[in-house]
Design a protein around this motif. Structure first.
Motif, PDB file in Angstrom:
ATOM      1  N   LEU A 356       0.993  -1.190  -0.039  1.00 23.96           N
ATOM      2  CA  LEU A 356       0.028   0.043  -0.018  1.00 23.96           C
ATOM      3  C   LEU A 356       0.706   1.290   0.242  1.00 23.96           C
ATOM      4  O   LEU A 356       0.562   2.084  -0.869  1.00 23.96           O
ATOM      5  CB  LEU A 356      -0.910   0.028   1.350  1.00 23.96           C
ATOM      6  CG  LEU A 356      -1.996  -1.112   1.032  1.00 23.96           C
ATOM      7  CD1 LEU A 356      -2.592  -0.999   2.613  1.00 23.96           C
ATOM      8  CD2 LEU A 356      -3.008  -0.711   0.338  1.00 23.96           C
ATOM      9  N   GLU A 357       1.918   1.129   0.800  1.00 27.28           N
ATOM     10  CA  GLU A 357       2.735   2.745   0.864  1.00 27.28           C
ATOM     11  C   GLU A 357       3.469   2.864  -0.396  1.00 27.28           C
ATOM     12  O   GLU A 357       3.551   3.959  -0.883  1.00 27.28           O
ATOM     13  CB  GLU A 357       3.783   2.334   1.864  1.00 27.28           C
ATOM     14  CG  GLU A 357       4.356   3.299   2.607  1.00 27.28           C
ATOM     15  CD  GLU A 357       3.296   4.450   3.217  1.00 27.28           C
ATOM     16  OE1 GLU A 357       3.363   5.660   2.776  1.00 27.28           O
ATOM     17  OE2 GLU A 357       2.482   4.002   3.942  1.00 27.28           O
ATOM     18  N   ILE A 365      -2.581   4.218  -6.212  1.00 24.65           N
ATOM     19  CA  ILE A 365      -3.882   4.010  -5.336  1.00 24.65           C
ATOM     20  C   ILE A 365      -3.904   5.516  -4.384  1.00 24.65           C
ATOM     21  O   ILE A 365      -2.928   6.037  -4.506  1.00 24.65           O
ATOM     22  CB  ILE A 365      -3.685   2.936  -4.333  1.00 24.65           C
ATOM     23  CG1 ILE A 365      -2.624   2.909  -3.500  1.00 24.65           C
ATOM     24  CG2 ILE A 365      -3.873   1.556  -5.263  1.00 24.65           C
ATOM     25  CD1 ILE A 365      -2.542   2.000  -2.291  1.00 24.65           C
ATOM     26  N   ARG A 366      -4.957   5.753  -3.966  1.00 23.44           N
ATOM     27  CA  ARG A 366      -5.105   6.865  -3.044  1.00 23.44           C
ATOM     28  C   ARG A 366      -6.025   6.304  -1.915  1.00 23.44           C
ATOM     29  O   ARG A 366      -6.710   5.377  -1.968  1.00 23.44           O
ATOM     30  CB  ARG A 366      -5.756   8.028  -3.833  1.00 23.44           C
ATOM     31  CG  ARG A 366      -7.057   7.684  -4.247  1.00 23.44           C
ATOM     32  CD  ARG A 366      -7.646   9.084  -5.020  1.00 23.44           C
ATOM     33  NE  ARG A 366      -8.976   8.922  -5.414  1.00 23.44           N
ATOM     34  CZ  ARG A 366     -10.128   9.121  -4.692  1.00 23.44           C
ATOM     35  NH1 ARG A 366      -9.939   9.134  -3.407  1.00 23.44           N
ATOM     36  NH2 ARG A 366     -11.306   8.719  -5.457  1.00 23.44           N
ATOM     37  N   LYS A 367      -5.940   7.206  -0.841  1.00 22.20           N
ATOM     38  CA  LYS A 367      -6.706   6.897   0.192  1.00 22.20           C
ATOM     39  C   LYS A 367      -8.204   7.431   0.246  1.00 22.20           C
ATOM     40  O   LYS A 367      -8.320   8.340  -0.524  1.00 22.20           O
ATOM     41  CB  LYS A 367      -6.112   7.642   1.499  1.00 22.20           C
ATOM     42  CG  LYS A 367      -4.740   6.538   2.209  1.00 22.20           C
ATOM     43  CD  LYS A 367      -4.161   7.192   3.493  1.00 22.20           C
ATOM     44  CE  LYS A 367      -3.084   6.348   4.058  1.00 22.20           C
ATOM     45  NZ  LYS A 367      -2.689   6.782   5.336  1.00 22.20           N
ATOM     46  N   THR A 368      -8.927   6.605   0.837  1.00 18.63           N
ATOM     47  CA  THR A 368     -10.321   7.195   0.778  1.00 18.63           C
ATOM     48  C   THR A 368     -10.832   7.305   2.292  1.00 18.63           C
ATOM     49  O   THR A 368     -10.044   6.787   3.260  1.00 18.63           O
ATOM     50  CB  THR A 368     -11.353   6.114   0.117  1.00 18.63           C
ATOM     51  OG1 THR A 368     -11.431   4.778   0.975  1.00 18.63           O
ATOM     52  CG2 THR A 368     -11.179   5.991  -1.409  1.00 18.63           C
ATOM     53  N   PRO A 369     -11.954   7.817   2.423  1.00 15.23           N
ATOM     54  CA  PRO A 369     -12.192   7.915   3.926  1.00 15.23           C
ATOM     55  C   PRO A 369     -12.471   6.663   4.774  1.00 15.23           C
ATOM     56  O   PRO A 369     -12.108   6.508   5.924  1.00 15.23           O
ATOM     57  CB  PRO A 369     -13.538   8.631   3.849  1.00 15.23           C
ATOM     58  CG  PRO A 369     -13.752   9.347   2.626  1.00 15.23           C
ATOM     59  CD  PRO A 369     -12.972   8.571   1.811  1.00 15.23           C
ATOM     60  N   ASP A 370     -12.430   5.385   4.007  1.00 15.53           N
ATOM     61  CA  ASP A 370     -12.735   4.086   4.676  1.00 15.53           C
ATOM     62  C   ASP A 370     -11.655   3.280   4.178  1.00 15.53           C
ATOM     63  O   ASP A 370     -12.014   2.050   4.264  1.00 15.53           O
ATOM     64  CB  ASP A 370     -14.152   3.696   4.330  1.00 15.53           C
ATOM     65  CG  ASP A 370     -14.359   2.393   5.053  1.00 15.53           C
ATOM     66  OD1 ASP A 370     -13.825   2.171   6.251  1.00 15.53           O
ATOM     67  OD2 ASP A 370     -15.164   1.633   4.692  1.00 15.53           O
TER      68      ASP A 370
END
Length: 393
Positions: A356-357, A365-370
């Protein structure tokens, strides 16, 4: 919206096998169709005993070309399903059909059986491309069938289209997109042609594909740049027309995402009945035999879920986590870190932190609220991105 398992019914018959198709399907006589439907009825009755109290929230009748069945055959099939399974009142019920193989009587039979979603296989609006693909219909037949379905009351219609067809140009593909958008279906599935091993197309075009992959000149297939342009225009035109992309190859107007297929990508339970049908129940995957003669001679008196399976695999925790990622990331909303923790009692970062990193830094990829989802860049190279979520055994 009801919650429950999905039910898939496979009708393995078609008028003519298309050159690119690797599905379990083939033309057959009316006698063979009748024999198959008789055996399918036995499978439905036998397998359903284990699912009497399990709500069914989606039903998908696929193929092949289910619309080759007569109106009476389709109505009888749905009578069997409703008598055997607990199909919810608000269930999404889809039937696949091909232009030229449906008429008013068949469409009315679908409506009377509770079918509330049609999936029509157009593939292209260009007559030359349709002939090359081996389709047995014209665009005019598609348009007539579509108009008929609307006039009879269908309010949820999907249209399948294919890009990167041999010899296809961006201009002809754009014309297909424009013609489909003018009809305003609720859902559009836009696939790029894949040369599947074992198909006539694979034999005919594989050498050209190899040359293209090596950057060498060939004339049979669209160039990689042309294919890329088709992909970009799909996104642009559908977005402009109000469709949102909710999965790599699927676009819908608000509220019309295909609930059945979303269940596949989020690993909800689904039961497949009929030749070659696949299932995921709990954490067991199984698939029915693809041999028609074998299916027609199974001992249904001793039947239970998976008895027709030639492949059956209890999924390990590792396999479940892998599927969670590489199926879930097909959805534009991505995967939920909370759901991962609830299912596997480990955080997604504890299992996949390094990957992920790295993918965050590389812009895949990107982070989402969840949780996490693919970026536009990540979608473009999704096969490479998702392969990194396969854990070492």
């Amino acid at each position: 919206m009801g919650t429950g398992m999905g039910l898939y019914i496979h009708i393995p018959f078609c008028v003519k096998k298309c050159g690119y198709c690797d599905f379990v399907s083939a033309p057959a006589s009316e006698a063979v169709r009748r024999a198959y439907l008789g055996r399918l009825q036995e499978e439905i009755h036998a397998v359903s005993e284990a699912y009497r109290n399990t709500p069914v929230s989606t039903v998908f009748v696929g193929g092949g070309t289910p619309s080759v069945l007569s109106p009476e055959q389709m109505q009888h099939l749905f009578e069997q399903l409703r008598g055997s399974f607990l199909i919810l009142p608000d269930a999404e019920i889809t039937v696949e059909c091909n232009p030229g193989s449906v008429d008013a009587a068949k469409l009315q039979a679908y409506l009377q059986s509770g079918v509330n979603r049609l999936s029509i296989g157009l593939q292209s609006a260009d007559e030359k491309e349709l002939r090359l693909l081996g389709r047995v219909h014209t665009y005019e037949q598609f348009a007539a069938n579509y108009s008929m379905a609307r006039s009879l009351g269908f309010e949820n219609i999907n249209v399948d289209i294919i890009s990167a067809i041999p010899g296809q140009k961006l201009s002809t593909y754009e014309q297909t997109l424009q013609k489909v958008l003018a009809l305003a279906p609720e859902h559009i599935s836009a696939y790029s042609l894949i040369l599947e091993e074992g198909t006539p197309f694979y034999d005919r075009y594989r050498q050209a594909e190899i040359l293209r992959e090596k950057g060498k000149q060939q004339t049979l297939l669209p160039t990689e740049e042309e294919e890329r342009q088709m992909y970009v225009r799909t996104k642009q035109l559908l977005k402009k027309a109000g469709y949102h992309r909710y999965e790599i190859s699927n676009y819908a107007l608000d509220g019309y995402e295909c609930r059945h297929n979303t269940g596949y990508w989020t690993r909800n339970d689904y039961l497949g009945l009929g030749l070659g049908a696949a299932s995921l129940i709990g954490n067991i995957r199984f698939s029915n035999t693809t041999d028609l003669e074998q299916y027609l001679n199974l001992d249904f008196a001793k039947f239970y879920a998976g008895a027709a399976a030639v492949y059956k695999e209890p999924l390990s925790k590792q396999a479940q986590m892998e599927e969670f990622l590489f199926l879930g990331l097909r959805m534009m909303r991505g995967v939920s870190a909370r759901r991962f923790l609830n299912q596997f009692s480990q955080s997604i970062e504890a299992v996949y932190g390094e990957v992920l990193e790295r993918q965050l830094k590389e812009g895949f990829i990107r982070k989402t609220p969840d949780g996490y989802c693919l970026t536009e860049f990540g979608i473009d190279v999704s096969n490479v991105v998702m392969a990194e979520y396969l854990l070492d055994g």
